[in-house]
Design a protein around this motif. Sequence first.
Motif, short mmCIF file in Angstrom:
data_model
loop_
_atom_site.label_atom_id
_atom_site.label_comp_id
_atom_site.label_asym_id
_atom_site.label_seq_id
_atom_site.Cartn_x
_atom_site.Cartn_y
_atom_site.Cartn_z
N GLY A 1 0.82 -1.21 0.00
CA GLY A 1 0.00 0.00 0.00
C GLY A 1 0.85 1.25 0.00
N ARG B 1 5.63 4.12 0.04
CA ARG B 1 6.05 5.51 -0.27
C ARG B 1 6.34 5.82 -1.74
NH1 ARG B 1 10.30 6.31 4.46
NH2 ARG B 1 8.90 5.89 6.19
N ALA C 1 -4.43 3.07 -3.53
CA ALA C 1 -3.49 4.19 -3.41
C ALA C 1 -2.30 3.95 -4.33
CB ALA C 1 -3.05 4.32 -1.96
N GLY D 1 -9.70 -5.17 -4.05
CA GLY D 1 -10.71 -4.40 -3.34
C GLY D 1 -11.98 -4.21 -4.15
N GLN D 2 -12.79 -3.31 -3.66
CA GLN D 2 -14.13 -3.08 -4.22
C GLN D 2 -14.10 -2.81 -5.72
OE1 GLN D 2 -16.30 -0.03 -2.06
NE2 GLN D 2 -17.40 0.55 -3.90
N SER E 1 -3.67 0.51 5.08
CA SER E 1 -4.38 0.92 6.29
C SER E 1 -5.58 0.02 6.61
CB SER E 1 -4.86 2.37 6.15
OG SER E 1 -5.73 2.48 5.04
N ILE F 1 1.30 -5.81 8.22
CA ILE F 1 2.53 -5.14 8.66
C ILE F 1 2.27 -3.65 8.53
CG2 ILE F 1 5.00 -4.81 8.22
CD1 ILE F 1 4.93 -7.61 6.81
N SER G 1 2.97 0.40 10.63
CA SER G 1 3.62 1.11 11.74
C SER G 1 2.60 1.73 12.69
CB SER G 1 4.54 2.20 11.18
OG SER G 1 3.83 2.99 10.26
N ASP G 2 1.34 1.80 12.29
CA ASP G 2 0.30 2.42 13.12
C ASP G 2 -0.54 1.32 13.78
OD1 ASP G 2 -1.85 3.72 14.20
OD2 ASP G 2 -2.57 4.59 12.32
N ALA H 1 -4.26 1.06 13.00
CA ALA H 1 -4.74 0.93 11.62
C ALA H 1 -5.86 -0.11 11.56
CB ALA H 1 -3.59 0.54 10.70
N ASP I 1 8.08 -0.74 11.25
CA ASP I 1 8.47 -0.11 9.99
C ASP I 1 8.68 -1.18 8.91
OD1 ASP I 1 9.55 1.34 7.96
OD2 ASP I 1 11.27 2.10 9.09
N LEU I 2 7.88 -1.09 7.86
CA LEU I 2 7.97 -2.12 6.82
C LEU I 2 9.35 -2.16 6.18
CD1 LEU I 2 7.75 -1.07 3.54
CD2 LEU I 2 5.57 -0.30 4.37
N PHE I 3 10.06 -1.01 6.20
CA PHE I 3 11.38 -0.97 5.55
C PHE I 3 12.42 -1.79 6.32
CE2 PHE I 3 9.12 2.70 3.95
CZ PHE I 3 9.27 2.51 2.58
C1 LIG Z 1 -15.59 4.14 -4.56
C2 LIG Z 1 -14.25 3.76 -4.00
C3 LIG Z 1 -13.69 2.55 -4.39
C4 LIG Z 1 -12.45 2.16 -3.87
N1 LIG Z 1 -11.93 0.94 -4.23
C5 LIG Z 1 -10.77 0.55 -3.66
C6 LIG Z 1 -10.22 -0.75 -3.97
O1 LIG Z 1 -10.74 -1.50 -4.79
N2 LIG Z 1 -9.07 -1.11 -3.34
C7 LIG Z 1 -8.43 -0.29 -2.43
O2 LIG Z 1 -7.39 -0.70 -1.90
N3 LIG Z 1 -8.93 0.92 -2.16
C8 LIG Z 1 -10.05 1.36 -2.75
N4 LIG Z 1 -10.52 2.61 -2.47
C9 LIG Z 1 -9.65 3.54 -1.72
C10 LIG Z 1 -9.68 3.32 -0.21
O3 LIG Z 1 -10.73 4.07 0.34
C11 LIG Z 1 -8.33 3.77 0.41
O4 LIG Z 1 -8.11 5.11 0.07
C12 LIG Z 1 -7.14 2.93 -0.02
O5 LIG Z 1 -7.40 1.56 0.16
C13 LIG Z 1 -5.94 3.34 0.83
O6 LIG Z 1 -4.81 2.63 0.40
P1 LIG Z 1 -3.62 2.36 1.42
O7 LIG Z 1 -4.12 1.56 2.56
O8 LIG Z 1 -2.48 1.83 0.63
O9 LIG Z 1 -3.19 3.84 1.86
P2 LIG Z 1 -3.37 4.60 3.27
O10 LIG Z 1 -4.78 4.57 3.72
O11 LIG Z 1 -2.71 5.89 3.06
O12 LIG Z 1 -2.53 3.67 4.25
C14 LIG Z 1 -1.14 3.57 4.24
C15 LIG Z 1 -0.75 2.79 5.48
O13 LIG Z 1 0.65 2.58 5.48
C16 LIG Z 1 1.10 2.66 6.82
N5 LIG Z 1 2.52 3.00 6.79
C17 LIG Z 1 3.10 4.17 6.41
N6 LIG Z 1 4.42 4.07 6.49
C18 LIG Z 1 4.72 2.82 6.96
C19 LIG Z 1 5.91 2.12 7.23
N7 LIG Z 1 7.12 2.68 7.06
N8 LIG Z 1 5.82 0.84 7.67
C20 LIG Z 1 4.63 0.24 7.85
N9 LIG Z 1 3.45 0.87 7.59
C21 LIG Z 1 3.51 2.13 7.13
C22 LIG Z 1 0.26 3.74 7.45
O14 LIG Z 1 0.21 3.58 8.86
C23 LIG Z 1 -1.10 3.50 6.81
O15 LIG Z 1 -1.91 2.68 7.61
C24 LIG Z 1 -11.75 3.00 -2.98
C25 LIG Z 1 -12.34 4.23 -2.59
C26 LIG Z 1 -13.56 4.59 -3.11
C27 LIG Z 1 -14.17 5.91 -2.66
#
Ligand SMILES: Cc1cc2nc3c(=O)[nH]c(=O)nc-3n(C[C@H](O)[C@H](O)[C@H](O)COP(=O)(O)OP(=O)(O)OC[C@H]3O[C@@H](n4cnc5c(N)ncnc54)[C@H](O)[C@@H]3O)c2cc1C
Length: 326
Positions: free
Chosen positions: A212, A216, A240, A254-255, A271, A289, A291-292, A295, A308-310
Amino acid sequence: MTVLVVAERTGGRLAAASLDAIAVGISLAGTTAAVVGFAAGPGARESASDLGQYGLARVLVADDPSLEGAPPCAGAASVAAAADRVGADTILIGGTTYGRDLVARLAVKWKASAANGVTEVTPADGALRIRRPVFGGRATETRTLAGPRRVLSVRPHAFPPPPSAPASPTVEPLARPEDPAPLLGPKRTGVEATAAGLGPSLGDASIVVSGGRGVRTAENFHLVEELAAALGAAVGASRAVTDAGWRPGSFQVGQTGRSVSPQLYIAVGISGAIQHLVGMVSSRVIVAINSDASAPIFRVADYGIVGDLFQIVPALTAEIRRVRSA
Ligand SMILES: Cc1cc2nc3c(=O)[nH]c(=O)nc-3n(C[C@H](O)[C@H](O)[C@H](O)COP(=O)(O)OP(=O)(O)OC[C@H]3O[C@@H](n4cnc5c(N)ncnc54)[C@H](O)[C@@H]3O)c2cc1C
């Protein structure tokens, strides 16, 4: 009960999803003798011998070249004809995109009650009682499929694979039914592997490692891919990642991406937004995995690593490589 299992082929072998359908067929019929295989298109004869590895003694084969690359609507007439030839009351198909499409078409063509993505099937007073996740895994539906004919697709990885019981099946050719209308539709003229298609496919893999926004940058995503390679896993991503263009949309879980339900799902720096969870929450074991510690992914995780995933991912990859090479 007589069951027809429709075999699907990917990468030159029987699709993992077809094994799920064979397992359910044998458990429903109580004996491999009442389970008949069906294979169509190029590689159908190889599929017939693969079906024999699980004890099926009879396989109908429609290797008409016109079925090559044809859409499921073309295959539906042949599957219905095969089911009628063997006197089947139930057709089972793996829960792939092709399988789910075929179920819908067969429900109409073969006049059968139907359900997609079943995770439990039991006989109930001459009918079949099924259970399956609905609303993106947030609820489970229980339904009775009445009537003399049923067609079902089986959710990938929801059943243990069938036991190996090698046999040499009788292979019966099946001519394509004279029904030109179902052949209408786009014909696939080529398949090129995308980056996501180079390892195990997301739908078939028993292990998926997804990355995810926490990684970065696009350049850092190799950490996720190396962990996946060490485990022989498919690579997935959150939206993301695909929205940022770090990896193509075909990686998205995902969805609005792929739904997966592997034996093991590892979420790295994800997240756990609900739109991601609906695509993977039915995985058998979930490892997160992140860092929060607060989450949302940790609410669905069986095992969580807060950190930290790194640091964690390279160490995990190195340890898995070490253990595997020992
Ligand atoms: C209509 C609609 C459809 C969607 N469909 C999808 C879908 O199909 N799939 C999908 O995934 N999303 C979908 N989304 C988006 C979804 O709402 C989220 O925005 C998305 O899943 C967030 O991606 P993420 O978890 O990678 O990013 P973030 O929410 O930004 O999470 C990043 C995470 O990384 C962690 N992190 C940061 N640095 C480190 C580190 N060094 N070590 C360990 N952890 C760390 C943080 O704590 C955080 O929890 C959709 C949204 C909408 C509105």
